[in-house]
Design a protein around this motif. Structure first.
Motif, PDB file in Angstrom:
ATOM      1  N   GLN A  39      64.052  58.450  61.970  1.00 18.31           N
ATOM      2  CA  GLN A  39      63.800  59.705  61.284  1.00 18.31           C
ATOM      3  C   GLN A  39      64.484  59.769  59.929  1.00 18.31           C
ATOM      4  N   GLY A  40      65.645  59.124  59.790  1.00 21.66           N
ATOM      5  CA  GLY A  40      66.352  59.199  58.525  1.00 21.66           C
ATOM      6  C   GLY A  40      66.882  60.605  58.269  1.00 21.66           C
ATOM      7  N   ALA A  41      67.219  60.887  57.029  1.00 25.41           N
ATOM      8  CA  ALA A  41      67.747  62.214  56.687  1.00 25.41           C
ATOM      9  C   ALA A  41      67.639  62.450  55.197  1.00 25.41           C
ATOM     10  N   TYR A  42      67.054  63.585  54.831  1.00 26.93           N
ATOM     11  CA  TYR A  42      67.086  64.005  53.431  1.00 26.93           C
ATOM     12  C   TYR A  42      68.470  64.557  53.104  1.00 26.93           C
ATOM     13  N   ASN A  43      68.800  64.632  51.819  1.00 22.71           N
ATOM     14  CA  ASN A  43      70.055  65.296  51.452  1.00 22.71           C
ATOM     15  C   ASN A  43      69.853  66.809  51.419  1.00 22.71           C
ATOM     16  N   ALA A  44      70.914  67.535  51.194  1.00 23.35           N
ATOM     17  CA  ALA A  44      70.864  68.990  51.300  1.00 23.35           C
ATOM     18  C   ALA A  44      69.885  69.613  50.300  1.00 23.35           C
TER      19      ALA A  44
ATOM     20  N   THR B 285      65.350  55.305  53.788  1.00 24.21           N
ATOM     21  CA  THR B 285      64.290  54.291  53.795  1.00 24.21           C
ATOM     22  C   THR B 285      62.956  54.771  54.348  1.00 24.21           C
ATOM     23  N   PRO B 286      62.908  55.710  55.300  1.00 23.56           N
ATOM     24  CA  PRO B 286      61.580  56.086  55.806  1.00 23.56           C
ATOM     25  C   PRO B 286      60.792  57.000  54.894  1.00 23.56           C
ATOM     26  N   PHE B 287      61.333  57.382  53.736  1.00 24.17           N
ATOM     27  CA  PHE B 287      60.715  58.467  52.981  1.00 24.17           C
ATOM     28  C   PHE B 287      59.738  58.018  51.907  1.00 24.17           C
ATOM     29  N   ALA B 288      59.541  56.704  51.752  1.00 25.92           N
ATOM     30  CA  ALA B 288      58.631  56.217  50.708  1.00 25.92           C
ATOM     31  C   ALA B 288      58.918  56.911  49.392  1.00 25.92           C
TER      32      ALA B 288
END
Length: 619
Positions: free
Chosen positions: A219-224, A459-462
């Motif tokens: 899933q990864g994680a975006y920043n705030a 990495t999963p966010f293209a």
């Protein structure tokens, strides 16, 4: 099943070859159609002596059949048994079907039992990750490697006594366990709803039970800042989205299972993966393990579904520990695509390589993501004859994470590996590379308490949106040894990792032998077992150029394989200069430390004492 493209996208690499248009007089089954034939897929079961127009059939065989994307003939033969007026005999009339029919006479090897697939051997490896997130990340990365390693280990060119135009087992097993209803395969109106089946047997399911994965799960994680940005434009923000943008395949799910998982706090990516497993019915149940199982304490019911979804990689949660003395088993990933090799050396080489590659990916923070549609294309291409040497595969160009301004955003990308590959990097690029790679310039906040970097989480966010330039077609040689100054190759990265961990000389010597062997196979200097087996059959004195593997050929092949595996026979095209030490039973068993008393005056004991009392002093 796997219907392969004839050539690569650029048309330069031919994947499949036309079937010979000749019929062979030596082949007694050349005119037989139906379940007993290894030559054609069809529904005709008839005595060849009763075929009304043998000449028409021979014409069909000689002129209409080819294999590949154009494999389906324009005319299919339909057999109709009609009782003659006497009522004692019947004849089979050959009548053409319309070109729109779905069942067509095509070159095929007909295998009518599940054991043809599940009887195949393979080389599978299970990794234990340090935590849940790492297991999900490695799952995704190994999914990309699955078709690459399957092509490199290809060893299944013979099926049901015939030479196939494919080299791998995967598609055969896939078809052998495909239990989808016609409606689930997309044939509308072909089957009635059945309340006893998952989804009543009507839900569209795009793949059989045995196939490549349909969704990445990291899933990864975006920043705030990204979280706030998306939350303002989307009602539920990031928390209700599958974040991995490389998932470009349809993923049917069991909605009830998905809702249960989401309500229990499981993120969308993992919930989707598990709910996708539950679109199928259980295949296996064991007596005493149905109603007797306590689902609060045991996972047998989950495993009955999980273990009959055979995908190219399998994500495996820890089993429950019902006793303090039970072993601790963590989050695991099973790599399932590789084929069995003829020698222990080859099996060990590929096992060690995959293990080291996972360490390389984690340690160097690499990213192998490509769209799953391209992974599926690679799975198809891996089946083609001699794919490891002549084929091309989609692979990521930039394994180091992209930053804004790189190729994905339309600006030329300067690889972090360029400095290693050539010495003419200009001063500005050199300074930029130094800033990127310098540990002193890495903010401590980019690595969390578990040692996971922000780069991996993203990495999963293209990041380049569609990332038009993030992957390309590469040969096996380029994937393994490098391409240009932007792609270093997987084998050099493994060597770099071994240096990084200060690998001891004895281990390094053995691993170098493994990596050199894999490099030679990737470059075509050494052939795959599939190519060697194919060449063995075609060069056999009894082979009649008719694709038939006779009993005599099969016996000689089995003897040769046994001798190669035991080190009694050396095949240079398989192993090069490498010699396999002959296997024997000597030393195979531990020596029992007997305590039976011996007579003090026995001649045997006296002889032993004389022998050792005469030895020279070590001083």
């Amino acid at each position: 099943g796997y219907y392969l493209p004839m050539a690569s996208d650029d048309g330069k690499i031919k994947f499949l070859h036309e079937v010979s248009k000749r019929t062979h007089a030596s082949n007694e089954e050349k005119a037989r159609l139906g379940s007993s034939t290894p030559l054609f897929r069809g529904s005709i079961a008839a005595d060849t002596n009763k075929i009304a127009d043998g000449l028409a059939l021979q014409t069909l065989l000689e002129e209409k059949l080819s294999l590949g994307s154009s494999a389906v003939a324009d005319v299919e033969v339909e057999a109709e048994e009609r009782t003659m007026s006497s009522g004692t005999t019947s004849e089979v009339l050959m009548t053409p079907r319309s070109s729109g029919d779905t069942e067509n006479v095509r070159a095929a090897i007909h295998m009518d039992a599940m054991a043809f697939g599940m009887g195949c051997c393979c080389l599978q490896i299970t990794f234990q990750a340090k935590d849940l997130d790492e297991s999900r990340f490695i799952y995704d990365q190994l999914a990309v490697m699955a078709p690459i390693m399957m092509a490199l280990t290809a060893s299944t060119p013979l099926l049901k006594g015939r030479i196939a135009d494919t080299d791998c087992r995967w598609g055969i097993i896939s078809e052998c366990v495909d239990d989808r209803t016609p409606a689930e395969r997309g044939l509308s109106g072909q089957s009635e709803p059945d309340d006893d089946l998952a989804g009543k047997g009507q839900r569209r399911i795009y793949k059989p039970r045995y196939d490549s994965i349909s969704t990445y799960i990291y899933q990864g994680a975006y920043n705030a800042d990204d979280e706030v940005k998306v939350a303002n434009s989307t009602k539920n923000g990031m928390k209700n989205r599958v974040l991995n943008m490389y998932n470009d395949l349809p993923v049917p799910i069991d909605e009830e299972s998905y809702k249960l998982l989401r309500d229990s706090g499981i993120d969308p990516g993992l919930s989707q993966h598990i709910a996708h497993l539950f679109i199928r019915d259980p295949l296996v149940v064991f007596e005493g393990a149905v109603e007797e199982i306590d689902d609060e304490m045991q996972t047998e019911h989950f495993e009955s579904i999980q273990s009959t979804n055979w995908q190219s990689v399998r994500w495996k949660p820890p089993p429950p520990r019902n006793d303090p003395n039970d072993p601790h088993i963590g989050w695991r990933v099973e790599f399932r695509s590789m084929e069995m090799q003829l020698t222990d050396f080859e099996n060990s080489a590929f096992t060690v390589f995959i293990v080291l590659l996972t360490r390389v990916i984690l340690t160097f923070d690499l990213n192998l993501y490509i769209p799953l549609s391209r992974v599926d294309a690679n799975m198809q291409r891996a089946h083609s004859r001699n794919a490891s040497h002549q084929g091309k595969f989609f692979f990521r160009r930039h394994m180091a994470p992209l930053a804004e301004g790189d190729d994905g955003y339309g600006v030329k990308y300067t690889s972090m590996f360029a400095r290693v590959a050539k010495d003419d990097v200009d001063d500005e690029a050199e300074a930029s590379l130094s800033r990127v790679s310098s540990k002193a310039d890495i903010d401590a906040n980019t690595i969390d308490e578990n040692g996971v970097s922000d780069q991996r989480k993203k990495t999963p966010f293209a990041p380049g949106r569609y990332e038009e330039n993030s992957y390309e077609e590469m040969t096996m040689k380029e994937i393994m040894t490098g391409k240009g100054d932007y792609f270093p190759g997987l084998i050099p990265l493994v060597f770099a990792y071994l240096d990084y961990i200060n690998c001891d000389p004895i281990t390094l010597k053995r691993v170098t032998e493994y990596l050199d062997f894999i490099e030679k196979r990737a470059t075509g200097e050494l052939v795959t077992p599939a190519t060697w087996i194919r060449n063995f059959v075609r060069s056999h004195a009894d082979y009649k150029d008719d694709s038939v593997v006779t009993d005599e050929i099969a016996y000689d092949l089995m003897v040769a394989c046994k001798e190669i595996g035991e080190g009694a026979r050396h095949e240079a095209e398989l192993l090069g200069d490498l010699k396999i030490n002959p296997i024997s039973t000597a030393g195979a068993y531990d020596q029992y430390l007997t305590s039976n008393k011996t007579h003090n005056q026995s001649e045997e004991l006296l002889a032993l004492l004389r022998q050792y009392t005469k030895r020279k002093s070590f001083a």
